[in-house]
Scaffold this active site. Structure first.
Site, PDB file in Angstrom:
ATOM      1  CE1 TYR A  76      -5.405  -0.792 -11.369  1.00 46.95           C
ATOM      2  CE2 TYR A  76      -4.713  -1.092  -9.094  1.00 46.95           C
ATOM      3  CZ  TYR A  76      -5.555  -1.412 -10.140  1.00 46.95           C
ATOM      4  OH  TYR A  76      -6.521  -2.355  -9.951  1.00 46.95           O
ATOM      5  CE1 TYR A  78      -2.956   3.111   0.523  1.00 45.08           C
ATOM      6  CE2 TYR A  78      -4.334   1.551   1.691  1.00 45.08           C
ATOM      7  CZ  TYR A  78      -4.167   2.775   1.094  1.00 45.08           C
ATOM      8  OH  TYR A  78      -5.204   3.663   1.054  1.00 45.08           O
TER       9      TYR A  78
END
Lengths: 121, 388
Positions: free
Chosen positions: B332, B284
Site C-alpha cells: 500500500y 507494521y
C-alpha cells in the site's frame, strides 16, 4: 580510559575484548560504563578466547563486489557480537557453526575489526 | 505492572493520508504532514485553531514538533516528539490518550510525512552516517533489511519457517492492496514472483521488503466525551502498551521473540480483551518476517507457528484473519515510517469506511507499530461504541 577507547585500543592490539560484571558476573558487550543486567558500575575487562557459534547469518551480494556474510556470533564467554565469517564462500556459512576469531587490521574505515573463521579444531 | 486505566478515555475522531506514492517531487515531508493534518482535522469538524497538543516524529528532523507547529500555525500547550522509529505514531496515540485524559490538552494531533521515495532519486536520503559508536558498521550490514534478515534466518533455523511462507505474507498483502485504490502496488503477485526476486540480504528478497514511497498521515485524538459531539463515530482507544528491549540487532536477546509479547500483553490487559476478540489486525510489515513474528507475539498463534498460520491465504482476503487490509507497507505505502497508517486503516475498518476491502462487523481492531530493528513495539487496541 573510556569503555569505547579501551575496546578499540585492545582491538588494535589484536584482542577480542569484553567486560564482565564484578557483581552479577554477566558478560557485557557492547562496551559500557555499567552492567545492563544489574546496573553495577564495577566492570572488569577481559580477553575472549575468540571461540563462538554462529547465531544467525545473512549474505549480501553487492552488484559491484563479492558476496559477504553478516553474522551474529555468540562467544563462549556469554556475549554476542555482529561480525562476518571469512575464509569460505559467504553462502556456506551456517547457523550453529563453530567459529574462531581473528582480528583483521584493515576494514573500510581503516580500523581493526574482529572476523571469524570456521573452527576446525 | 499495568499503567493507568485508559480504556475508552480517548478516541480517534479524524484520520487522513496525504497524497501517497511518488508525490515528493519539489515537496518536503513537512508539507505532506500538513496536508494530512488539515484533512484529518476537517474530518473531525475541527481546524488547526483547535489543536493544543502536537505529537510528531519525522526522520531527519530532530525538532519535528517545532517544525510542524510552526508550519501549521499551531501553538501547542502539550508537545511530544517521541522518536521510536516506525512505532512512534502508535506510541503517540498512547501518549495523546494519557494527555487528553489528564487534561494536558484537548485536541491532540499526530502528524507524519516523508518523501523517502523522491529523496532516493535526488540524493537527499534521510539516513546519514552511522550513529557512533557503532559496533556494527564495519561489517556493512544493509540496514534496516539485514537486521530483519538475521531474524528471518534464525526463525527458519529454529522453527523450519520457509521462504515460501515468507512469500505468502507478501502475496496476501498484495491481494489486499488490489482492493485498495490508494495502494501503490496493485499488480497481481505470486509466490513464485517473490521467490524469484533478487535477494537483498538473505533470506529476504526484494519482494520480502516494504515499498519505499512518499506520503504522510495524521490522526486526531480527543477525550471520549468530546468525541461524541464530533461528526464521525468515535473510535475508542481500548488498550495500549509499549515495550522495547534493544536498539541494535546484535543486542536483541532472542531474534525470534520481540517485545511485542510485552506491548500486546499490556494492551490486552487494559482493553480487557484477547486476540480472539480482534476482528482485524493492522501491523507494521516492513518485511515479510515481521508479520510472522508479530502474529506470534501478538498471540494469534503459538511461537514458531507463524509460517503455517499465514499459509494458504489465511491472512489474505477471505482468510481466517484479516491482516493489513490496506495492503500494508509491502503493497500500500511505506514512506520511511509506516506506523501511523496502521491507525488510519484500523479506524476506517471500525467505522465501516474501507470500501471494497471492508470487513463485516468490525468492532475491535488491533494496530501494532514496530520501530528500529524489531526494537520498539507498541500495540493499540481500538474499538467502536459497541466495544465499550
Amino acid at each position: 580510559m573510556t569503555p569505547h577507547r579501551e575496546y578499540t585500543d585492545r582491538l588494535a592490539a589484536g584482542e577480542v575484548a569484553f567486560q564482565r560484571c564484578d557483581d552479577c558476573r554477566a558478560a557485557v558487550f557492547q562496551p559500557r560504563v555499567l552492567c545492563p543486567a544489574c546496573g553495577s558500575t564495577r566492570l572488569t575487562w577481559g580477553q575472549s578466547a575468540g571461540l563462538g557459534t554462529v547465531y544467525s547469518v545473512s549474505v549480501l551480494s553487492p552488484r559491484d563486489g563479492r558476496p559477504y556474510s553478516v553474522a551474529l556470533i555468540d562467544l563462549d564467554e556469554g556475549f554476542r557480537m555482529m561480525s562476518t565469517v571469512v575464509g569460505m564462500p559467504a553462502g556456506d556459512v551456517r547457523i550453529g557453526m563453530r567459529v574462531r576469531a581473528q582480528v583483521d587490521q584493515v576494514d573500510q574505515v581503516d580500523q581493526a575489526r574482529v572476523e571469524f573463521l570456521a573452527d576446525r579444531s | 505492572m499495568s499503567g493507568p486505566d485508559l480504556r475508552g478515555a480517548a478516541a480517534i475522531v479524524g484520520v487522513a493520508e496525504s497524497d501517497l506514492g511518488e508525490v515528493g517531487q519539489d515537496r518536503y515531508a513537512i508539507e505532506l504532514a500538513a496536508q494530512a493534518s488539515v484533512a484529518a482535522l476537517a474530518e473531525a469538524g475541527l481546524t488547526t485553531r483547535d489543536v493544543d497538543g502536537l505529537f510528531c516524529a519525522i526522520a531527519g528532523r530532530g525538532m519535528a514538533p517545532l517544525d510542524v507547529a510552526e508550519y501549521l500555525g499551531v501553538r501547542p500547550r502539550y508537545t511530544d516528539g517521541t522518536m521510536v522509529g516506525g512505532s512512534s505514531f502508535v506510541s503517540h496515540l498512547h501518549h495523546a490518550a494519557l494527555a487528553v485524559a489528564a487534561g494536558a490538552c484537548d485536541v491532540a494531533l499526530i502528524a507524519y510525512g516523508s518523501t523517502a521515495r523522491s529523496d532516493s532519486g535526488r540524493g537527499r536520503l534521510p539516513t546519514g552516517p552511522p550513529e557512533l559508536p557503532s559496533y556494527e558498521a564495519a561489517y556493512r550490514p544493509r540496514m534496516p533489511v539485514t537486521g530483519y534478515a538475521l531474524a528471518a534466518a534464525r526463525h527458519m533455523y529454529q522453527y523450519g519457517t520457509t521462504r515460501t511462507q515468507l512469500a505468502e505474507v507478501a502475496v496476501a498483502a498484495r491481494r489486499w492492496a488490489m482492493l485498495n485504490p490508494k495502494a501503490f502496488a496493485r499488480d497481481p503477485l505470486t509466490i513464485e514472483d517473490v521467490l524469484a526476486s533478487r535477494v537483498i540480504s538473505s533470506p529476504l528478497s526484494a519482494l520480502d521488503c516494504c515499498l519505499v514511497t512518499d506520503g504522510g498521515g495524521a490522526v486526531v485524538v480527543t477525550r471520549a466525551d468530546r468525541a461524541r459531539d464530533l461528526p464521525r463515530p468515535p473510535v475508542y482507544l481500548l488498550g495500549a502498551g509499549e515495550a522495547h528491549w534493544h536498539r541494535t540487532i546484535a543486542q536483541m536477546p532472542d531474534l525470534t521473540v520481540t517485545a511485542a509479547t510485552e506491548s500486546s500483553a499490556r494492551a490486552y490487559a487494559m482493553a480487557k480483551l484477547g486476540p480472539a476478540d480482534v476482528d482485524v489486525v493492522e501491523l507494521y510489515d516492513a518485511f515479510t518476517i515481521n508479520t510472522i513474528l508479530f502474529l506470534e507475539d501478538l498471540g494469534f498463534c503459538a511461537k514458531g507457528e507463524g509460517g503455517d498460520f499465514v499459509s494458504g491465504g489465511r491472512i489474505a482476503p477471505g482468510g481466517v484473519l484479516p491482516v493489513n487490509t490496506n495492503g500494508g507497507g509491502l503493497s500500500y505505502c511505506h514512506p520511511g515510517m509506516y506506523g501511523i497508517f496502521t491507525l488510519i486503516e484500523a479506524t476506517r475498518q471500525i467505522r465501516g469506511e474501507a470500501g471494497e476491502r471492508q470487513q463485516p462487523g468490525v468492532t475491535v481492531a488491533l494496530a501494532h507499530g514496530n520501530g528500529g530493528q524489531l526494537s520498539s513495539q507498541v500495540t493499540a487496541i481500538l474499538g467502536s461504541e459497541a466495544s465499550l
